[in-house]
Design an enzyme around this catalytic site. Structure first.
Site, PDB file in Angstrom:
ATOM      1  N   SER A 119       0.814  -1.215   0.000  1.00  0.00           N
ATOM      2  CA  SER A 119       0.000   0.000   0.000  1.00  0.00           C
ATOM      3  C   SER A 119       0.840   1.254   0.000  1.00  0.00           C
ATOM      4  O   SER A 119       0.355   2.327  -0.323  1.00  0.00           O
ATOM      5  CB  SER A 119      -0.818   0.063   1.292  1.00  0.00           C
ATOM      6  OG  SER A 119      -1.780  -0.900   1.307  1.00  0.00           O
ATOM      7  N   HIS A 140      -0.642  -2.281  -7.234  1.00  0.00           N
ATOM      8  CA  HIS A 140      -1.446  -1.955  -6.045  1.00  0.00           C
ATOM      9  C   HIS A 140      -2.941  -1.973  -6.367  1.00  0.00           C
ATOM     10  O   HIS A 140      -3.460  -1.040  -6.975  1.00  0.00           O
ATOM     11  CB  HIS A 140      -0.999  -0.577  -5.509  1.00  0.00           C
ATOM     12  CG  HIS A 140      -1.703  -0.146  -4.273  1.00  0.00           C
ATOM     13  ND1 HIS A 140      -1.914   1.176  -3.950  1.00  0.00           N
ATOM     14  CD2 HIS A 140      -2.256  -0.855  -3.258  1.00  0.00           C
ATOM     15  CE1 HIS A 140      -2.559   1.246  -2.808  1.00  0.00           C
ATOM     16  NE2 HIS A 140      -2.778   0.040  -2.363  1.00  0.00           N
ATOM     17  N   GLU A 152      -3.013   0.774  -9.176  1.00  0.00           N
ATOM     18  CA  GLU A 152      -1.881   1.717  -9.263  1.00  0.00           C
ATOM     19  C   GLU A 152      -0.662   0.888  -9.649  1.00  0.00           C
ATOM     20  O   GLU A 152      -0.358  -0.097  -8.967  1.00  0.00           O
ATOM     21  CB  GLU A 152      -1.601   2.337  -7.881  1.00  0.00           C
ATOM     22  CG  GLU A 152      -2.188   3.688  -7.615  1.00  0.00           C
ATOM     23  CD  GLU A 152      -1.674   4.302  -6.307  1.00  0.00           C
ATOM     24  OE1 GLU A 152      -1.449   5.501  -6.284  1.00  0.00           O
ATOM     25  OE2 GLU A 152      -1.511   3.588  -5.292  1.00  0.00           O
ATOM     26  N   ASN A 190      -2.793   6.249  -1.205  1.00  0.00           N
ATOM     27  CA  ASN A 190      -2.765   6.345   0.258  1.00  0.00           C
ATOM     28  C   ASN A 190      -2.149   7.634   0.773  1.00  0.00           C
ATOM     29  O   ASN A 190      -2.383   8.019   1.918  1.00  0.00           O
ATOM     30  CB  ASN A 190      -2.065   5.122   0.836  1.00  0.00           C
ATOM     31  CG  ASN A 190      -3.006   3.943   0.807  1.00  0.00           C
ATOM     32  OD1 ASN A 190      -4.165   4.060   1.205  1.00  0.00           O
ATOM     33  ND2 ASN A 190      -2.541   2.823   0.286  1.00  0.00           N
TER      34      ASN A 190
END
Ligand SMILES: CC(=O)CC(=O)SCCNC(=O)CCNC(=O)[C@H](O)C(C)(C)COP(=O)(O)OP(=O)(O)OC[C@H]1O[C@@H](n2cnc3c(N)ncnc32)[C@H](O)[C@@H]1OP(=O)(O)O
Ligand SMILES: NC(=O)C1=CN([C@@H]2O[C@H](COP(=O)(O)OP(=O)(O)OC[C@H]3O[C@@H](n4cnc5c(N)ncnc54)[C@H](OP(=O)(O)O)[C@@H]3O)[C@@H](O)[C@H]2O)C=CC1
Length: 283
Positions: A119, A140, A152, A190
């Site tokens: 993450s 991701h 991602e 994130n």
């Protein structure tokens, strides 16, 4: 690069979802975990998701069986010797990921791509644990994997163009949308999401509003499908804490400091939905 055989490491909420979508797209999947019961839990969720697809007439019972037939159980990392790509989705911890990548580098054939679903952790640092950094990449996925469209894709410092293209092509075959981002802590998703979740926890800690009120404000006021505290429970409070720690350490900026209430819950074993209790209780 022709990808046909995929290994997923970690049969938790992310690894299980990744294995499911790969098998549904026709890839042969080896789903690996360290413990038999963790694998059993992961495959049970996949079976439940597929049964729902049959119930909703999105697939037939035969197609469901074919998807399950493409998933092979593994409790031994040496099974990486037969695959074209490994997608690692174990716990968000740099030492554990480095140790897994070091082993994979020794076991997997030289053409095998080593991808991580981290993450937030730097891809370049994970890649440095191997002798093939050009074959290491971030892939991701978002939670819940069968539903969310985004992947991602993160290039490490040495990731080759061929590897990037192969992973982008695979993402398209899964029916997902690849978005390329550079290798900085938390990437894009994130770096933007976690400060909001952290701020919601500070808001709760300071008694500005109840948890229900905070979530309601963000759902009804901003049209978010889940409030930030519910979303944190859904992601896993341990994962949220590790991501915030990575952001704080990576940027050296106190604005990412994890809220003490988040740390308290994680220390209590309140990890959110997966442990039955977080900000809310789950039966
Ligand atoms: C931490 C990181 O590194 C990155 C991240 O992943 S951050 C987290 C990103 N994810 C999000 O922000 C999710 C936000 N929440 C949502 O989008 C929605 O609440 C949700 C999709 C999870 C659920 O949607 P909902 O409309 O509230 O509920 P619901 O009607 O039950 O579900 C909608 C569909 O999703 C499916 N679904 C929901 N949860 C699922 C799961 N865990 N696994 C598989 N399918 C799921 C349901 O089966 C349902 O499908 P059908 O009705 O078509 O069969
Ligand atoms: N939760 C989320 O919303 C998202 C998480 N991620 C990332 O995905 C990764 C996994 O997260 P998530 O699925 O939520 O976590 P979970 O805790 O649900 O699952 C992790 C799984 O990995 C297993 N595991 C731990 N160590 C190893 C190992 N050495 N080899 C094989 N399996 C191992 C665990 O087994 P056991 O339980 O037996 O220890 C568990 O089954 C993390 O890097 C996380 O940051 C990425 C996107 C979204």
């Amino acid at each position: 690069m022709n990808i046909q055989n995929v290994m997923v490491i970690g049969a938790g909420q992310m690894g299980g979802g990744i294995a499911q979508v790969c098998a549904q797209a026709g890839f042969n999947v080896t789903l690996n975990d360290v413990k038999e019961e963790s694998y059993a839990k992961g495959i049970a969720v996949i079976e439940k998701n597929l049964a729902r697809n049959v119930e909703k007439q999105r697939m037939t019972e035969d197609e469901k069986q074919a998807v399950l037939g493409r998933i092979t159980k593994s409790l031994d990392i040496n099974d990486a010797k037969n695959v074209d790509i490994v997608i690692e989705a174990a716990v968000e911890n740099m030492d554990i990921k480095k140790s897994i990548f070091k082993q994979l580098d020794e076991i997997a054939p030289s053409h095998t791509i080593l991808a991580t679903n981290t993450s937030s952790l730097p891809i370049t640092e994970i890649a440095a644990a191997t002798k093939r950094p050009e074959h290491v990449i971030g892939m991701h996925y978002m939670n819940p994997v069968p539903v969310m469209k985004l992947v991602e894709i993160i290039r490490g410092l040495s990731t080759s163009d061929d590897v990037y293209q192969a992973v982008e092509e695979m993402t398209n075959k899964l029916g997902k949308v690849p978005v390329e981002v550079n290798d900085y802590p938390g990437f894009v998703a994130n770096r933007v999401l976690m400060p909001m979740i952290n701020e919601a926890i500070f808001t709760l800690q300071e008694g500005v509003a109840t948890k229900e009120a905070i979530d309601e404000v963000m759902k009804l006021g901003m049209n978010h499908p889940m409030g930030p505290l519910q979303l944190a429970d859904f992601i896993g409070l341990d994962t949220c804490l590790y991501i915030l720690e990575t952001l704080q350490e990576g940027y050296g900026d106190p604005k990412y400091r994890p809220c003490a209430l988040l740390r308290k819950y994680v220390n209590a074993g309140w990890l959110g939905k997966k442990s039955g209790r977080g900000f809310y209780s789950y039966s």
